[in-house]
Design an enzyme around this catalytic site. Sequence first.
Site, PDB file in Angstrom:
ATOM      1  N   LYS A 161       0.849  -1.188   0.000  1.00 52.69           N
ATOM      2  CA  LYS A 161       0.000   0.000   0.000  1.00 52.69           C
ATOM      3  C   LYS A 161       0.885   1.239   0.000  1.00 52.69           C
ATOM      4  CE  LYS A 161      -1.995   1.420   3.850  1.00 52.69           C
ATOM      5  NZ  LYS A 161      -2.932   1.665   4.960  1.00 52.69           N
TER       6      LYS A 161
ATOM      7  N   TYR B 117      -3.633  -0.436 -13.855  1.00 55.83           N
ATOM      8  CA  TYR B 117      -2.299  -1.008 -13.721  1.00 55.83           C
ATOM      9  C   TYR B 117      -1.276   0.104 -13.578  1.00 55.83           C
ATOM     10  CZ  TYR B 117      -1.961   0.015 -18.740  1.00 55.83           C
ATOM     11  OH  TYR B 117      -1.960   0.638 -19.952  1.00 55.83           O
TER      12      TYR B 117
ATOM     13  N   SER C  19      -4.004   3.568 -17.322  1.00 55.43           N
ATOM     14  CA  SER C  19      -3.016   3.236 -16.302  1.00 55.43           C
ATOM     15  C   SER C  19      -2.847   4.341 -15.272  1.00 55.43           C
ATOM     16  CB  SER C  19      -1.658   2.896 -16.917  1.00 55.43           C
ATOM     17  OG  SER C  19      -1.061   4.069 -17.444  1.00 55.43           O
TER      18      SER C  19
END
Length: 126
Positions: free
Chosen positions: A9, A58, A25
């Site tokens: 994270k 992504y 993205s």
Amino acid sequence: MQRSMLKSKIHRVTTTHSELNYEGSCAIDEDLLEAANILEFEEIEIWNVTNGARLATYAIKAARGSGIISVNGSAARQAQVGDLLIIATFARYEEAELKQHSPSLVFVNEANRIVSVKSATPTQLA
């Protein structure tokens, strides 16, 4: 049995760019990717603290040391410059692996510079 667990994270980064006319993205400063053990093209979850939006996309590399967090393509409708984000990854682990499982937690300042990197223990995740 496998469990899907938090792998890493990056906590409360600030959106620096929101590029609607980009193919998709999220560009992330390479220092942050490395600290969080996130690979380029790895699936990421983005949780917008500012507006509550949640999305999956992504990661791609942004210049090392730049502090760039650029939410691109259709995801740009979910984050504006200045929004605070949490970027997370998950992975599947076998039960036996969970005893050693320790997600990487990356904390940053307002300029998206790393302040600390911690390994979480199960009690920290509760």
